[in-house]
Design an enzyme around this catalytic site. Structure first.
Site, PDB file in Angstrom:
ATOM      1  N   GLU A 184       0.802  -1.243   0.000  1.00  0.00           N
ATOM      2  CA  GLU A 184       0.000   0.000   0.000  1.00  0.00           C
ATOM      3  C   GLU A 184       0.829   1.285   0.000  1.00  0.00           C
ATOM      4  OE1 GLU A 184      -2.718  -0.399   3.281  1.00  0.00           O
ATOM      5  OE2 GLU A 184      -3.695  -2.142   2.415  1.00  0.00           O
ATOM      6  N   GLU A 299      -6.205 -10.808  -1.523  1.00  0.00           N
ATOM      7  CA  GLU A 299      -7.003 -10.645  -0.291  1.00  0.00           C
ATOM      8  C   GLU A 299      -8.491 -10.556  -0.587  1.00  0.00           C
ATOM      9  OE1 GLU A 299      -5.585  -7.369   2.113  1.00  0.00           O
ATOM     10  OE2 GLU A 299      -3.493  -7.765   1.637  1.00  0.00           O
TER      11      GLU A 299
HETATM   12  C1  XIL Z   1      -6.164  -6.484   8.247  1.00  0.00           C
HETATM   13  C2  XIL Z   1      -6.487  -7.667   9.144  1.00  0.00           C
HETATM   14  O1  XIL Z   1      -7.363  -8.525   8.475  1.00  0.00           O
HETATM   15  C3  XIL Z   1      -7.102  -7.177  10.407  1.00  0.00           C
HETATM   16  O2  XIL Z   1      -7.296  -8.270  11.310  1.00  0.00           O
HETATM   17  C4  XIL Z   1      -6.230  -6.112  11.054  1.00  0.00           C
HETATM   18  O3  XIL Z   1      -6.895  -5.577  12.133  1.00  0.00           O
HETATM   19  C5  XIL Z   1      -5.926  -5.001  10.086  1.00  0.00           C
HETATM   20  O4  XIL Z   1      -5.357  -5.558   8.921  1.00  0.00           O
HETATM   21  N1  XIL Z   1      -5.035  -4.818   3.594  1.00  0.00           N
HETATM   22  C6  XIL Z   1      -3.992  -5.589   4.031  1.00  0.00           C
HETATM   23  C7  XIL Z   1      -4.175  -6.478   5.205  1.00  0.00           C
HETATM   24  O5  XIL Z   1      -2.940  -5.625   3.385  1.00  0.00           O
HETATM   25  O6  XIL Z   1      -2.989  -6.643   5.943  1.00  0.00           O
HETATM   26  C8  XIL Z   1      -5.274  -5.974   6.097  1.00  0.00           C
HETATM   27  O7  XIL Z   1      -5.478  -6.934   7.115  1.00  0.00           O
HETATM   28  C9  XIL Z   1      -6.535  -5.740   5.301  1.00  0.00           C
HETATM   29  C10 XIL Z   1      -6.312  -4.687   4.254  1.00  0.00           C
END
Ligand code: XIL
Length: 402
Positions: A184, A299
């Site tokens: 990101e 994701e």
């Molecule tokens: C999220 C997790 O799922 C949560 O449990 C945590 O509180 C915050 O992070 N993008 C990403 C992930 O790259 O690492 C994130 O994961 C969701 C959005």
């Protein structure tokens, strides 16, 4: 959902319109088949019927984010695990990624302390289950430990970043399918011409922190495929089109400067009730292919925050997104893996995080994943499996980084 100006009715629109009118006989075959299918919860998902097996039959990998704290790894080792979450992940996933256990906050209780307990637990589980592992992530502006702010400064930030990457990627050298090296890093809203997000890393090291992270990761684990991972690059909205362009600009700079990179992760957190991905994402994947890069769905989940109606309405909307989205991306030969962000609604971050963009007005749970909170398959499971089945078969990579 925000309907597009496209005069052609999309499958989604047609499906909804037809369902609303109750004109089952007029439905196209694909939708009739979906309606006549056995209720998702009663289909077989085991062994050859699993997502893992269907993906493997196409030369693909399906996987999921995992919370290692919930896994009964000793049970798996002893052959007597009975925990539903553990068995589901073992059976369904060909590749796993730690949802939080490999982030800085989890691995770094102190400036010179590493705690690999949970990360090692996931590695052991994956080894027993014969699964590949994605590493997530080595450098991000979130999930930084509480000591970061008071300890890391302009004069030591490079050292902190490189030592962390050497220690973490080095520990699992040769065992990781791909590392999200930087997560990101682009945010057009921050107003920089290069699109870089104003993160602590950028502020302390400068724009070349990204390149530094990739070069350090390549040295620490020459076998992992090094990935740049981001969200908000899926849709054809002006904001996401712009962000996609800035990500491509970053990747072109990588290529020009011979920065080691092998893949782009498209997070794929999709809103059920919003515009859907299309031609822009396809062009992006083609452009990545021209640069010799793979694209990973890293994701995926479907946010049903604003879908009206009960569980059935949510399930139908979510399944439709999985079907449409994955049929677009898995059609591309440089997309070899797809992961969902969790496997069961019972542990989805969308049901855990306390943010307005994750909350349903009626207070009910979101249903973003292929298994519900009873660990039963949802219509999204069927859609995901069907999308895997329709993907063109991949050829096995012969050599090099796997
Ligand atoms: C999220 C997790 O799922 C949560 O449990 C945590 O509180 C915050 O992070 N993008 C990403 C992930 O790259 O690492 C994130 O994961 C969701 C959005």
């Amino acid at each position: 959902m925000a309907e597009t100006g496209n005069p052609e009715m999309t499958r989604r629109q047609f499906g909804r319109a037809a369902l609303a009118l109750g004109t089952a006989a007029a439905l196209p075959g694909w939708l009739r088949a979906q309606q006549n299918a056995a209720p998702a919860a009663s289909v077989s998902v085991s062994g050859p019927d699993s997502l893992r097996a269907h993906a493997a039959a196409r030369g693909l990998l399906y996987g999921t984010a995992v919370n290692p704290a919930l896994l009964d790894v000793d049970g798996v080792a002893a052959g007597n695990a009975s925990d539903g979450y553990t068995l589901l992940i073992k059976e369904q996933a060909g590749i796993v990624v730690a949802e939080g256990a490999m982030k800085w906050a989890a691995l770094r209780p102190g400036p010179s302390i590493f705690d690999f307990t949970m990360a090692d637990k996931l590695m052991r589980f994956a080894g027993l289950a014969g699964q590949r592992v994605r590493g997530h992530n080595l450098c991000w502006h979130e999930a930084l430990p509480s000591w970061f702010k008071s300890t890391v400064n302009e004069s030591n930030a490079r050292t902190h970043l490189t030592q962390h990457i050497q220690a973490v990627a080095g520990r699992y050298r040769g065992q990781i399918h791909s590392w999200d090296v930087v997560n990101e890093a682009i945010n057009p809203g921050d107003g920089r011409p290069d699109g870089l997000r104003k993160t602590p890393w950028l502020e302390l090291i400068g724009p070349d922190y990204i390149e530094l992270a990739f070069r350090t990761a390549a040295d620490a684990d020459p076998h992992a495929r090094l990935t740049y991972n981001d969200y908000g690059i899926e849709l054809d909205t002006p904001e996401q089109t712009r962000k996609r362009e800035l990500v491509l600009q970053l990747l072109r700079r990588f290529k020009d400067n011979r920065v080691p990179i092998h893949a782009v992760g498209v997070q794929s957190h999709i809103q059920a009730d919003g515009p859907q991905p299309g031609a822009g994402l396809q062009r992006f994947i083609h452009e990545a292919a021209r640069m010799g890069l793979e694209v990973y769905v890293t994701e995926m989940d479907v946010n049903t925050r604003s879908v009206a109606g009960g569980p059935e309405a949510q399930d139908a909307a979510v399944a439709q997104v999985y079907r449409d989205y994955l049929s677009i991306v898995l059609a591309e030969p440089n997309v070899p893996i797809a992961l969902t962000w969790g496997i069961t609604d019972a542990h989805s971050w969308l049901n855990e995080i306390n943010e307005p963009w994750a909350k349903r007005q009626d207070g009910s749970l979101q249903r973003p994943l292929p298994f519900n909170d009873d660990l039963k398959p949802t219509p999204a499971f069927l859609a995901l499996r069907a999308a895997l089945d329709s993907a063109p078969p991949r050829r096995k990579r012969r050599s090099g980084r796997e």
